[in-house]
Write a protein that holds these residues in place. Structure first.
Motif, PDB file in Angstrom:
ATOM      1  N   PRO A   1       0.943 -43.636  14.648  1.00  0.00           N
ATOM      2  CA  PRO A   1       1.955 -43.646  13.589  1.00  0.00           C
ATOM      3  C   PRO A   1       1.335 -43.579  12.192  1.00  0.00           C
ATOM      4  CG  PRO A   1       2.390 -45.367  15.217  1.00  0.00           C
ATOM      5  CD  PRO A   1       1.002 -44.854  15.476  1.00  0.00           C
ATOM      6  N   TYR A   2       2.161 -43.109  11.266  1.00  0.00           N
ATOM      7  CA  TYR A   2       1.797 -43.109   9.846  1.00  0.00           C
ATOM      8  C   TYR A   2       3.098 -43.375   9.093  1.00  0.00           C
ATOM      9  CZ  TYR A   2      -1.248 -41.980   5.895  1.00  0.00           C
ATOM     10  OH  TYR A   2      -2.038 -42.045   4.753  1.00  0.00           O
ATOM     11  N   GLY A   3       3.451 -44.675   9.005  1.00  0.00           N
ATOM     12  CA  GLY A   3       4.735 -45.054   8.461  1.00  0.00           C
ATOM     13  C   GLY A   3       4.761 -45.164   6.958  1.00  0.00           C
ATOM     14  N   PRO A   4       5.906 -45.531   6.392  1.00  0.00           N
ATOM     15  CA  PRO A   4       6.032 -45.618   4.934  1.00  0.00           C
ATOM     16  C   PRO A   4       5.116 -46.663   4.318  1.00  0.00           C
ATOM     17  CG  PRO A   4       7.975 -46.513   6.032  1.00  0.00           C
ATOM     18  CD  PRO A   4       7.176 -45.818   7.077  1.00  0.00           C
ATOM     19  N   ASP A   5       4.785 -47.732   5.047  1.00  0.00           N
ATOM     20  CA  ASP A   5       3.869 -48.732   4.501  1.00  0.00           C
ATOM     21  C   ASP A   5       2.484 -48.147   4.289  1.00  0.00           C
ATOM     22  OD1 ASP A   5       5.894 -50.563   4.539  1.00  0.00           O
ATOM     23  OD2 ASP A   5       5.228 -51.581   6.352  1.00  0.00           O
ATOM     24  N   ARG A   6       2.055 -47.308   5.222  1.00  0.00           N
ATOM     25  CA  ARG A   6       0.736 -46.696   5.065  1.00  0.00           C
ATOM     26  C   ARG A   6       0.746 -45.666   3.940  1.00  0.00           C
ATOM     27  NH1 ARG A   6      -3.925 -45.665   9.442  1.00  0.00           N
ATOM     28  NH2 ARG A   6      -5.360 -44.528   8.055  1.00  0.00           N
ATOM     29  N   VAL A   7       1.844 -44.925   3.803  1.00  0.00           N
ATOM     30  CA  VAL A   7       1.962 -43.997   2.676  1.00  0.00           C
ATOM     31  C   VAL A   7       1.859 -44.764   1.363  1.00  0.00           C
ATOM     32  CG1 VAL A   7       3.478 -42.369   1.482  1.00  0.00           C
ATOM     33  CG2 VAL A   7       3.340 -42.342   3.984  1.00  0.00           C
ATOM     34  N   ALA A   8       2.604 -45.874   1.251  1.00  0.00           N
ATOM     35  CA  ALA A   8       2.583 -46.670   0.019  1.00  0.00           C
ATOM     36  C   ALA A   8       1.196 -47.241  -0.242  1.00  0.00           C
ATOM     37  CB  ALA A   8       3.615 -47.797   0.114  1.00  0.00           C
ATOM     38  N   ASP A   9       0.519 -47.684   0.813  1.00  0.00           N
ATOM     39  CA  ASP A   9      -0.824 -48.244   0.649  1.00  0.00           C
ATOM     40  C   ASP A   9      -1.802 -47.181   0.161  1.00  0.00           C
ATOM     41  OD1 ASP A   9      -2.855 -50.470   1.208  1.00  0.00           O
ATOM     42  OD2 ASP A   9      -3.639 -48.836   2.460  1.00  0.00           O
ATOM     43  N   LEU A  10      -1.708 -45.973   0.716  1.00  0.00           N
ATOM     44  CA  LEU A  10      -2.582 -44.884   0.273  1.00  0.00           C
ATOM     45  C   LEU A  10      -2.370 -44.584  -1.200  1.00  0.00           C
ATOM     46  CD1 LEU A  10      -4.538 -42.502   0.858  1.00  0.00           C
ATOM     47  CD2 LEU A  10      -2.512 -41.146   1.397  1.00  0.00           C
ATOM     48  N   LEU A  11      -1.111 -44.475  -1.609  1.00  0.00           N
ATOM     49  CA  LEU A  11      -0.829 -44.163  -3.010  1.00  0.00           C
ATOM     50  C   LEU A  11      -1.307 -45.281  -3.928  1.00  0.00           C
ATOM     51  CD1 LEU A  11       2.762 -42.669  -2.600  1.00  0.00           C
ATOM     52  CD2 LEU A  11       0.638 -41.418  -3.032  1.00  0.00           C
ATOM     53  N   ALA A  12      -1.102 -46.532  -3.520  1.00  0.00           N
ATOM     54  CA  ALA A  12      -1.525 -47.655  -4.350  1.00  0.00           C
ATOM     55  C   ALA A  12      -3.041 -47.673  -4.517  1.00  0.00           C
ATOM     56  CB  ALA A  12      -1.037 -48.968  -3.745  1.00  0.00           C
ATOM     57  N   ARG A  13      -3.750 -47.435  -3.443  1.00  0.00           N
ATOM     58  CA  ARG A  13      -5.212 -47.442  -3.512  1.00  0.00           C
ATOM     59  C   ARG A  13      -5.745 -46.316  -4.386  1.00  0.00           C
ATOM     60  NH1 ARG A  13      -8.105 -50.407   0.367  1.00  0.00           N
ATOM     61  NH2 ARG A  13      -6.786 -51.587   1.824  1.00  0.00           N
ATOM     62  N   LEU A  14      -5.176 -45.131  -4.239  1.00  0.00           N
ATOM     63  CA  LEU A  14      -5.654 -44.001  -5.029  1.00  0.00           C
ATOM     64  C   LEU A  14      -5.246 -44.131  -6.491  1.00  0.00           C
ATOM     65  CD1 LEU A  14      -5.026 -41.072  -2.527  1.00  0.00           C
ATOM     66  CD2 LEU A  14      -7.170 -42.260  -3.015  1.00  0.00           C
ATOM     67  N   ALA A  15      -4.102 -44.755  -6.752  1.00  0.00           N
ATOM     68  CA  ALA A  15      -3.682 -44.963  -8.140  1.00  0.00           C
ATOM     69  C   ALA A  15      -4.608 -45.922  -8.869  1.00  0.00           C
ATOM     70  CB  ALA A  15      -2.243 -45.483  -8.178  1.00  0.00           C
ATOM     71  N   GLN A  16      -5.313 -46.766  -8.137  1.00  0.00           N
ATOM     72  CA  GLN A  16      -6.242 -47.710  -8.755  1.00  0.00           C
ATOM     73  C   GLN A  16      -7.597 -47.083  -9.072  1.00  0.00           C
ATOM     74  OE1 GLN A  16      -6.388 -50.962  -5.982  1.00  0.00           O
ATOM     75  NE2 GLN A  16      -4.275 -51.604  -6.390  1.00  0.00           N
ATOM     76  N   THR A  17      -7.823 -45.870  -8.590  1.00  0.00           N
ATOM     77  CA  THR A  17      -9.079 -45.193  -8.897  1.00  0.00           C
ATOM     78  C   THR A  17      -9.015 -44.583 -10.294  1.00  0.00           C
ATOM     79  OG1 THR A  17      -8.376 -43.058  -7.982  1.00  0.00           O
ATOM     80  CG2 THR A  17      -9.353 -44.656  -6.446  1.00  0.00           C
ATOM     81  N   ARG A  18     -10.162 -44.192 -10.769  1.00  0.00           N
ATOM     82  CA  ARG A  18     -10.250 -43.656 -12.132  1.00  0.00           C
ATOM     83  C   ARG A  18      -9.455 -42.360 -12.297  1.00  0.00           C
ATOM     84  NH1 ARG A  18     -15.979 -42.123 -15.162  1.00  0.00           N
ATOM     85  NH2 ARG A  18     -15.045 -41.321 -17.106  1.00  0.00           N
ATOM     86  N   GLU A  19      -9.419 -41.539 -11.238  1.00  0.00           N
ATOM     87  CA  GLU A  19      -8.811 -40.208 -11.348  1.00  0.00           C
ATOM     88  C   GLU A  19      -7.413 -40.118 -10.748  1.00  0.00           C
ATOM     89  OE1 GLU A  19      -9.797 -37.700 -12.951  1.00  0.00           O
ATOM     90  OE2 GLU A  19     -11.908 -38.077 -13.377  1.00  0.00           O
ATOM     91  N   GLY A  20      -6.961 -41.151 -10.052  1.00  0.00           N
ATOM     92  CA  GLY A  20      -5.679 -41.056  -9.358  1.00  0.00           C
ATOM     93  C   GLY A  20      -4.499 -41.468 -10.217  1.00  0.00           C
ATOM     94  N   ARG A  21      -3.411 -40.716 -10.121  1.00  0.00           N
ATOM     95  CA  ARG A  21      -2.189 -41.017 -10.850  1.00  0.00           C
ATOM     96  C   ARG A  21      -1.010 -40.779  -9.916  1.00  0.00           C
ATOM     97  NH1 ARG A  21      -5.361 -37.564 -13.319  1.00  0.00           N
ATOM     98  NH2 ARG A  21      -4.008 -35.758 -12.910  1.00  0.00           N
ATOM     99  N   VAL A  22      -0.097 -41.709  -9.846  1.00  0.00           N
ATOM    100  CA  VAL A  22       1.100 -41.564  -9.014  1.00  0.00           C
ATOM    101  C   VAL A  22       2.318 -41.618  -9.915  1.00  0.00           C
ATOM    102  CG1 VAL A  22       2.498 -42.534  -7.151  1.00  0.00           C
ATOM    103  CG2 VAL A  22      -0.006 -42.586  -6.993  1.00  0.00           C
ATOM    104  N   ARG A  23       3.176 -40.647  -9.776  1.00  0.00           N
ATOM    105  CA  ARG A  23       4.426 -40.673 -10.536  1.00  0.00           C
ATOM    106  C   ARG A  23       5.592 -40.323  -9.619  1.00  0.00           C
ATOM    107  NH1 ARG A  23       5.665 -35.376 -13.028  1.00  0.00           N
ATOM    108  NH2 ARG A  23       4.081 -33.851 -12.391  1.00  0.00           N
ATOM    109  N   THR A  24       6.708 -40.922  -9.885  1.00  0.00           N
ATOM    110  CA  THR A  24       7.926 -40.644  -9.138  1.00  0.00           C
ATOM    111  C   THR A  24       8.609 -39.437  -9.768  1.00  0.00           C
ATOM    112  OG1 THR A  24       8.204 -42.956  -8.501  1.00  0.00           O
ATOM    113  CG2 THR A  24      10.155 -41.543  -8.404  1.00  0.00           C
TER     114      THR A  24
END
Length: 503
Positions: free
Chosen positions: A112-135
């Motif tokens: 499985p790859y559920g919504p919690d894992r999607v959210a975790d991936l985005l949160a982790r990458l948003a904390q990196t220097r180059e990652g940006r998440v926008r709705t």
């Protein structure tokens, strides 16, 4: 033992009978099924026998002999033992045995790859220097639709996954690519990566499979006025950027299929694009991990047949026709590679890294691997001046004249499909001319709607079967339609003789 449906999972007709768990994969709003996931409470070891029923309703269900479901109990997901899997094709059932040490055990079609894992991936990458998440939008049920952006380079790469929510392998491929990208400064000076990890947000949250989900498949909604809000939001974001040098859409195929690439619709792309697409695929094959190979030789010709009512409505065609970049789909196997080896999430992630490295080679950031031994497939679709040959089976010959197209066949049942290039704006009916020598079982004519301003498909069409009379002189036929702007598609089936068309 008790069967349990957990939040965000989905299963149908789940019941326990004589110590065995029986169930079916739900369709939701799709014509076929595939994905399922559930839990069992109060199990008593050492195993539980499960029976997946009604597999005749599963997309590619006849190939379920290659499937090996997964389970977890106080640990990571893993495959059930292969020796405990048996596909009964006559009864349309997959039987498999789930190990258990007692208590709760979770079971799923694939990792499985559920919504919690999607959210975790985005949160982790948003904390990196180059990652940006926008709705950039909301789903039909009001969930936020996120777009991840990595890097700041002048070259734009667009990546999408989960147009069909249950196609989880593509999500792992995307995760592997993104995790590698944020640790590659030189690449991010060159590229800006835009990634949508869950195109069907509600489908992912609801544990759906999602292919061909009504009212329109997410990956058939790239039209002038999309009905899916996530697709509309992604198109707005792409139009705002105005550039897409590379686009890759990540999917999973039928249960028994291997991993393979699909270029943009073969008939509608030039030979240069065809060549460039397979050059990228050849790089991926050379760089792919042993645990998840992706071979050019595994080209799926039937997947290239985007002809008829839904043509020009998939994501790859939108990005190609709007921005002129390299546009492809990557189908990554759920279960087994070409050599029968079972794939794992780590192997899928490795394929994602290989895809990124192949893009880096193309962009001049890495030296090219040795690929001379990997043969490139030839394009088999004729390119004509005033017609698109959407599908021309063996046994059908084409000859283009100044104003007409002649098809010659020997009575094969497979339909040839061609589309006239000119965009027409006539109403409420259109006429075409024909000459028929011999017999024709059926001629279906589709007035395929297009938006005259953007060039995008309108997502609408009118289909009429037109009776033809054999004649050596030109005859005319009328086709009623409701389209403001359209192109005509002709599908000729069972041609024994010669049919000439003129629009």
């Amino acid at each position: 033992m008790q069967a349990v449906k957990l939040a965000g999972t989905s299963v149908q007709a789940l019941r326990i009978r004589q110590g065995r768990v029986h169930f079916a994969a739900p369709k939701h709003d799709s014509p076929q099924s595939m994905w399922w996931q559930f839990a069992l409470d109060d199990t008593a070891g050492p195993h539980v026998d499960c029976v997946w029923e009604h597999t005749e309703e599963v997309l590619g269900g006849g190939s379920l002999g290659a499937a090996v479901p997964v389970y977890r109990q106080d640990g990571p997901w893993r495959r059930v033992p292969v020796r405990g899997c048996h596909f009964d094709a006559e009864r349309h059932e997959l039987h498999f045995r789930v190990p258990t040490a007692g208590g709760r055990v979770e079971v799923a079609y694939c990792y499985p790859y559920g919504p919690d894992r999607v959210a975790d991936l985005l949160a982790r990458l948003a904390q990196t220097r180059e990652g940006r998440v926008r709705t950039i939008g909301q789903s039909e049920q009001g969930r936020p639709f996120p777009l991840l952006e990595v890097g700041h380079g002048p070259r734009h790469v667009w990546l999408t996954a989960r147009h069909h929510a249950g196609e989880v392998s593509g999500a792992y491929v995307l995760e592997g690519l993104l995790r590698r990208a944020v640790r590659w400064p030189e690449l991010l000076d060159r590229l800006t990566i835009h990634a949508a990890p869950a195109m069907d947000v509600d489908g992912v949250a609801g544990g759906m499979y999602g292919k061909d989900r009504t009212p329109r498949d997410y990956n058939r909604d790239y039209v002038a006025q999309p009905c899916r809000p996530e697709v509309a939001a992604l198109m707005r974001a792409a139009e705002a950027v105005g550039e897409a040098h590379i686009f890759v859409d990540l999917h999973a195929p039928a249960p028994g299929d291997r991993s393979f690439f699909i270029p943009v619709e073969e008939p509608l792309a030039g030979l240069d694009h065809w060549q460039a697409a397979w050059e990228l695929a050849r790089l991926v094959e050379a760089l792919a991990p042993a645990g998840c190979p992706c071979r050019v030789a595994d080209i799926s010709r039937h997947s290239l047949r985007w002809y008829g009512d839904l043509m020009r409505q998939v994501s790859t065609n939108y990005f190609y026709h709007r921005f002129g970049g390299l546009s492809m789909t990557l189908e990554t196997t759920y279960h087994r590679s070409w050599n029968g080896r079972l794939v794992t999430p780590g192997a899928w992630q490795g394929l994602g890294r290989a895809l990124l490295e192949a893009i880096a080679v193309r962009e001049g950031l890495l030296p090219a691997p040795e690929v001379s031994g990997i043969e490139l497939p030839e394009s088999t679709v004729p390119r004509l001046a005033k017609w698109w040959c959407l599908f021309v089976p063996e046994g059908i010959e084409l000859q283009e004249q100044a104003r007409s197209l002649a098809l010659t066949g020997a009575g094969e049942s497979t339909a040839a499909a061609v589309m006239a290039r000119p965009l027409r704006q006539e109403g409420p009916q259109t006429t075409f001319a024909y000459r028929l020598e011999g017999t024709l079982r059926e001629l279906a004519v589709v007035a395929k709607g297009f938006d005259s301003a953007s060039g995008l498909a309108a997502g609408t069409h009118d289909r009429v079967v037109v009776p033809l009379t054999p004649s050596r002189t030109w005859q005319t036929a009328s086709v009623p339609h409701s389209q403001a702007a359209y192109r005509l598609i002709f599908r000729a089936e069972g041609l024994a003789g010669k049919l000439e068309l003129r629009t």
